[in-house]
Design an enzyme around this catalytic site. Sequence first.
Site, PDB file in Angstrom:
ATOM      1  N   HIS A   1      -8.944  -6.977  -0.526  1.00  0.00           N
ATOM      2  CA  HIS A   1      -8.197  -5.857  -1.126  1.00  0.00           C
ATOM      3  C   HIS A   1      -7.769  -4.846  -0.080  1.00  0.00           C
ATOM      4  CE1 HIS A   1      -8.976  -6.561  -5.479  1.00  0.00           C
ATOM      5  NE2 HIS A   1     -10.073  -7.153  -5.038  1.00  0.00           N
TER       6      HIS A   1
ATOM      7  N   HIS B   1     -21.802  -8.772  -4.393  1.00  0.00           N
ATOM      8  CA  HIS B   1     -20.664  -8.463  -5.277  1.00  0.00           C
ATOM      9  C   HIS B   1     -20.718  -9.418  -6.474  1.00  0.00           C
ATOM     10  CE1 HIS B   1     -16.592  -7.373  -6.473  1.00  0.00           C
ATOM     11  NE2 HIS B   1     -16.204  -8.623  -6.375  1.00  0.00           N
TER      12      HIS B   1
ATOM     13  N   ASP C   1      -8.994 -11.972 -10.057  1.00  0.00           N
ATOM     14  CA  ASP C   1      -8.027 -11.498  -9.060  1.00  0.00           C
ATOM     15  C   ASP C   1      -8.150 -12.272  -7.740  1.00  0.00           C
ATOM     16  OD1 ASP C   1     -10.544 -10.068  -8.852  1.00  0.00           O
ATOM     17  OD2 ASP C   1      -9.590  -8.757  -7.381  1.00  0.00           O
ATOM     18  N   HIS C   2      -8.975 -13.337  -7.717  1.00  0.00           N
ATOM     19  CA  HIS C   2      -9.085 -14.202  -6.534  1.00  0.00           C
ATOM     20  C   HIS C   2      -8.800 -15.668  -6.863  1.00  0.00           C
ATOM     21  CE1 HIS C   2     -10.805 -10.955  -4.009  1.00  0.00           C
ATOM     22  NE2 HIS C   2     -11.004 -10.473  -5.219  1.00  0.00           N
TER      23      HIS C   2
ATOM     24  N   HIS D   1     -13.922 -14.143  -9.294  1.00  0.00           N
ATOM     25  CA  HIS D   1     -13.173 -13.150 -10.073  1.00  0.00           C
ATOM     26  C   HIS D   1     -11.700 -13.549 -10.230  1.00  0.00           C
ATOM     27  CE1 HIS D   1     -16.312  -9.756  -9.324  1.00  0.00           C
ATOM     28  NE2 HIS D   1     -16.579 -10.467 -10.404  1.00  0.00           N
TER      29      HIS D   1
ATOM     30  N   ASP E   1     -14.561  -9.930  -1.435  1.00  0.00           N
ATOM     31  CA  ASP E   1     -14.905  -8.569  -1.877  1.00  0.00           C
ATOM     32  C   ASP E   1     -16.305  -8.179  -1.428  1.00  0.00           C
ATOM     33  OD1 ASP E   1     -12.456  -8.693  -3.060  1.00  0.00           O
ATOM     34  OD2 ASP E   1     -13.178  -8.504  -5.126  1.00  0.00           O
TER      35      ASP E   1
ATOM     36  N   HIS F   1     -14.859 -16.013  -4.181  1.00  0.00           N
ATOM     37  CA  HIS F   1     -15.704 -15.786  -5.372  1.00  0.00           C
ATOM     38  C   HIS F   1     -14.850 -15.909  -6.627  1.00  0.00           C
ATOM     39  CE1 HIS F   1     -13.986 -11.828  -4.745  1.00  0.00           C
ATOM     40  NE2 HIS F   1     -14.444 -11.408  -5.909  1.00  0.00           N
TER      41      HIS F   1
HETATM   42 FE    FE Z   1     -11.377  -8.586  -6.081  1.00  0.00          FE
HETATM   43 ZN    ZN Z   2     -14.259  -9.477  -6.874  1.00  0.00          ZN
END
Ligand code: FE
Ligand code: ZN
Length: 250
Positions: A171, A114, A57-58, A55, A133, A53
Amino acid sequence: MIQPIPMLTDNYCWLLSMPDRNDALLVDPSESDKAIQALEHAGRTLAGILITHHHADHVGGVQGIVDRLGPLPVVCSLYDHRHNRVPCATTEVGEGDIIEMAGMTFSICDVPGHTLGAIAYYNADANAAFTGDTLFLAGCGRLFEGTPAMMHASLQKLAALPPETLIYCGHEYTARNLRFAISIDPENIAIQNRIEKLPSDNIPTVPATLATELATNPFLRVETPSLRTFTHCDDPVGVFTALREARNRY
Ligand code: FE
Ligand code: ZN
């Protein structure tokens, strides 16, 4: 082989490779330097990047990786591709699609909730699902874009994979998720056992089998009498909604 590359505070990027080849794939690289170091350490070339996805942080490392290693296949969901949410994306995939990269085969599950464009990658040969996530160990992602009904349906879809499937999530939230799980389901022996077996700090808890998740993850257990009692709800989506709200406050 599936290796974790810890990134940022508690993210996992995954390095996937087959023994008889010299290339590899990355799932959700948020930091380009660490990803490239891991590739070099493994002595592998990069055949492509899989994104669960959009985001940061990905996907945060994708641009840097492409800048250093040159253009390569970057796979993401149709939704994220069409909304330009993933840097350098080349390939869009959706529910039921099958892709082959670096000698590995993945089938795609749409798992919105999410985010609207969230997808999971399932590799039957490795017994592995990369759930981003959406499904965490002992928990699930927050609902940033989707509805509780959407997320519940997505989790049910993942719950229908073979029970021996190993869940590789995005995570390291397992310890905190288990503390929440035991707080709302205190009689659950499987959760108690899982907490007792948690490794010491800095040792990844990921992956775990889907069977373990089905026994301990409250968000997959919305039909359980104790959780219905806890939430004062009967219908699965109602239980899910109440559990997610309780976890947001935890
Ligand atoms: Fe994340
Ligand atoms: Zn995420």
